[in-house]
Design a protein around this motif. Structure first.
Motif, PDB file in Angstrom:
ATOM      1  N   ALA A 118      -7.098  -5.181  -5.855  1.00 26.80           N
ATOM      2  CA  ALA A 118      -7.648  -5.382  -4.508  1.00 26.80           C
ATOM      3  C   ALA A 118      -9.174  -5.384  -4.551  1.00 26.80           C
ATOM      4  O   ALA A 118      -9.787  -4.482  -5.113  1.00 26.80           O
ATOM      5  CB  ALA A 118      -7.159  -4.285  -3.564  1.00 26.80           C
ATOM      6  N   SER A 164     -11.015   2.122  -0.017  1.00 22.31           N
ATOM      7  CA  SER A 164      -9.650   2.366   0.448  1.00 22.31           C
ATOM      8  C   SER A 164      -9.591   3.478   1.492  1.00 22.31           C
ATOM      9  O   SER A 164      -8.594   4.189   1.602  1.00 22.31           O
ATOM     10  CB  SER A 164      -8.745   2.721  -0.737  1.00 22.31           C
ATOM     11  OG  SER A 164      -9.225   3.862  -1.411  1.00 22.31           O
ATOM     12  N   VAL A 193      -2.315  -1.313   6.998  1.00 23.78           N
ATOM     13  CA  VAL A 193      -3.355  -1.768   6.074  1.00 23.78           C
ATOM     14  C   VAL A 193      -2.721  -2.677   5.022  1.00 23.78           C
ATOM     15  O   VAL A 193      -1.529  -2.557   4.714  1.00 23.78           O
ATOM     16  CB  VAL A 193      -4.049  -0.559   5.397  1.00 23.78           C
ATOM     17  CG1 VAL A 193      -3.068   0.207   4.514  1.00 23.78           C
ATOM     18  CG2 VAL A 193      -5.271  -0.999   4.599  1.00 23.78           C
ATOM     19  N   TYR A 246      -9.958  -4.087   1.537  1.00 23.24           N
ATOM     20  CA  TYR A 246      -8.774  -3.645   2.274  1.00 23.24           C
ATOM     21  C   TYR A 246      -8.897  -4.057   3.738  1.00 23.24           C
ATOM     22  O   TYR A 246      -9.953  -3.906   4.349  1.00 23.24           O
ATOM     23  CB  TYR A 246      -8.607  -2.126   2.168  1.00 23.24           C
ATOM     24  CG  TYR A 246      -8.410  -1.668   0.749  1.00 23.24           C
ATOM     25  CD1 TYR A 246      -7.135  -1.561   0.206  1.00 23.24           C
ATOM     26  CD2 TYR A 246      -9.510  -1.387  -0.064  1.00 23.24           C
ATOM     27  CE1 TYR A 246      -6.965  -1.156  -1.121  1.00 23.24           C
ATOM     28  CE2 TYR A 246      -9.339  -0.990  -1.390  1.00 23.24           C
ATOM     29  CZ  TYR A 246      -8.060  -0.878  -1.904  1.00 23.24           C
ATOM     30  OH  TYR A 246      -7.895  -0.497  -3.209  1.00 23.24           O
ATOM     31  N   PRO A 294       0.827  -1.220   0.000  1.00 25.40           N
ATOM     32  CA  PRO A 294       0.000   0.000   0.000  1.00 25.40           C
ATOM     33  C   PRO A 294       0.857   1.265   0.000  1.00 25.40           C
ATOM     34  O   PRO A 294       1.913   1.315   0.643  1.00 25.40           O
ATOM     35  CB  PRO A 294      -0.801  -0.119   1.302  1.00 25.40           C
ATOM     36  CG  PRO A 294      -0.861  -1.589   1.564  1.00 25.40           C
ATOM     37  CD  PRO A 294       0.467  -2.124   1.107  1.00 25.40           C
ATOM     38  N   GLY A 341      -3.943  -4.761   1.137  1.00 28.30           N
ATOM     39  CA  GLY A 341      -4.968  -5.041   0.144  1.00 28.30           C
ATOM     40  C   GLY A 341      -5.308  -6.521   0.151  1.00 28.30           C
ATOM     41  O   GLY A 341      -4.460  -7.368   0.440  1.00 28.30           O
TER      42      GLY A 341
END
Length: 202
Positions: A142, A165, A182, A145, A119, A184
């Motif tokens: 993705a 996102s 975070v 998320y 990311p 994906g």
């Protein structure tokens, strides 16, 4: 490249495997912005899945009537999933990411995107009291998320999976410092996480 196509023919799933697949599809499509009005509804698919699992349990050691009910409920569930697959294909825009986000599998001969990239442009912005807004650049491939956060010093991450996102976290501990990261979610099981961010909560 040929257009992606959902694979159906759910008879290949053995007993409880069908239950697992059906539940995964329902979970994937719940609050999925790509599929707002599923046909049949997710509630109907869930009810059919429950009926099948009850019948499957009753058929263990049961008589012919219980076996017949098991077969009937399974046929009903398979039919619903096939109809739902048609709906997903109709609204999937021939986009592999959108189609995979439904929880259905793609037919062989079409290669989905593998491990997603790390990311980028991940930010954590404090807003009003107890709120942090998280955001990152959309990742190609993705379907959703996986945001994770925790109070600085805690060992356990709190997980929130979102189709977008961005995420607004509320009811956080005011005055505390949190960590955020975070990753994906795509067709591959591997997760590539962002750099960890830290921020105090107002």
């Amino acid at each position: 490249m040929s257009k992606p196509k959902i694979t159906t023919g759910f008879s290949r799933y053995h007993k409880t495997e069908l239950d697992v697949k059906a539940k995964f599809i329902v979970d994937s499509m719940t609050n999925n912005p790509n599929f707002v009005t599923p046909v049949p509804s997710l509630a109907e698919v869930t009810a059919a899945t429950t009926a099948y699992m009850v019948a499957l349990s009753n058929a263990e050691g049961g008589g012919k009537s219980q076996l017949a009910i098991r077969n009937q409920t399974r046929d009903n569930l398979e039919t619903m999933l096939e109809k739902l697959a048609l709906y997903v294909e109709a609204y999937g825009k021939n986009d592999e990411v959108i189609l995979l986000s439904s929880g259905f599998s793609l037919a062989k001969g079409f290669s989905p995107i593998g491990i997603l990239t790390k990311p980028e442009r991940f930010t954590a912005q404090p807003k009003e009291k107890g709120t942090i807004n998280l955001k990152l650049a959309a990742i190609h491939g993705a379907s959703s998320y996986q945001f994770e956060y925790r109070v600085l010093g805690d060992e356990t991450w709190i997980i929130s999976v979102q189709s977008k996102s961005s995420l607004s976290l509320t009811n956080l501990q005011s005055g505390s410092q949190y960590e955020f990261r975070v990753a994906g979610i795509g067709s591959a099981k591997e997760r590539i996480y962002s750099d960890e961010l830290r921020s105090f909560v107002l």
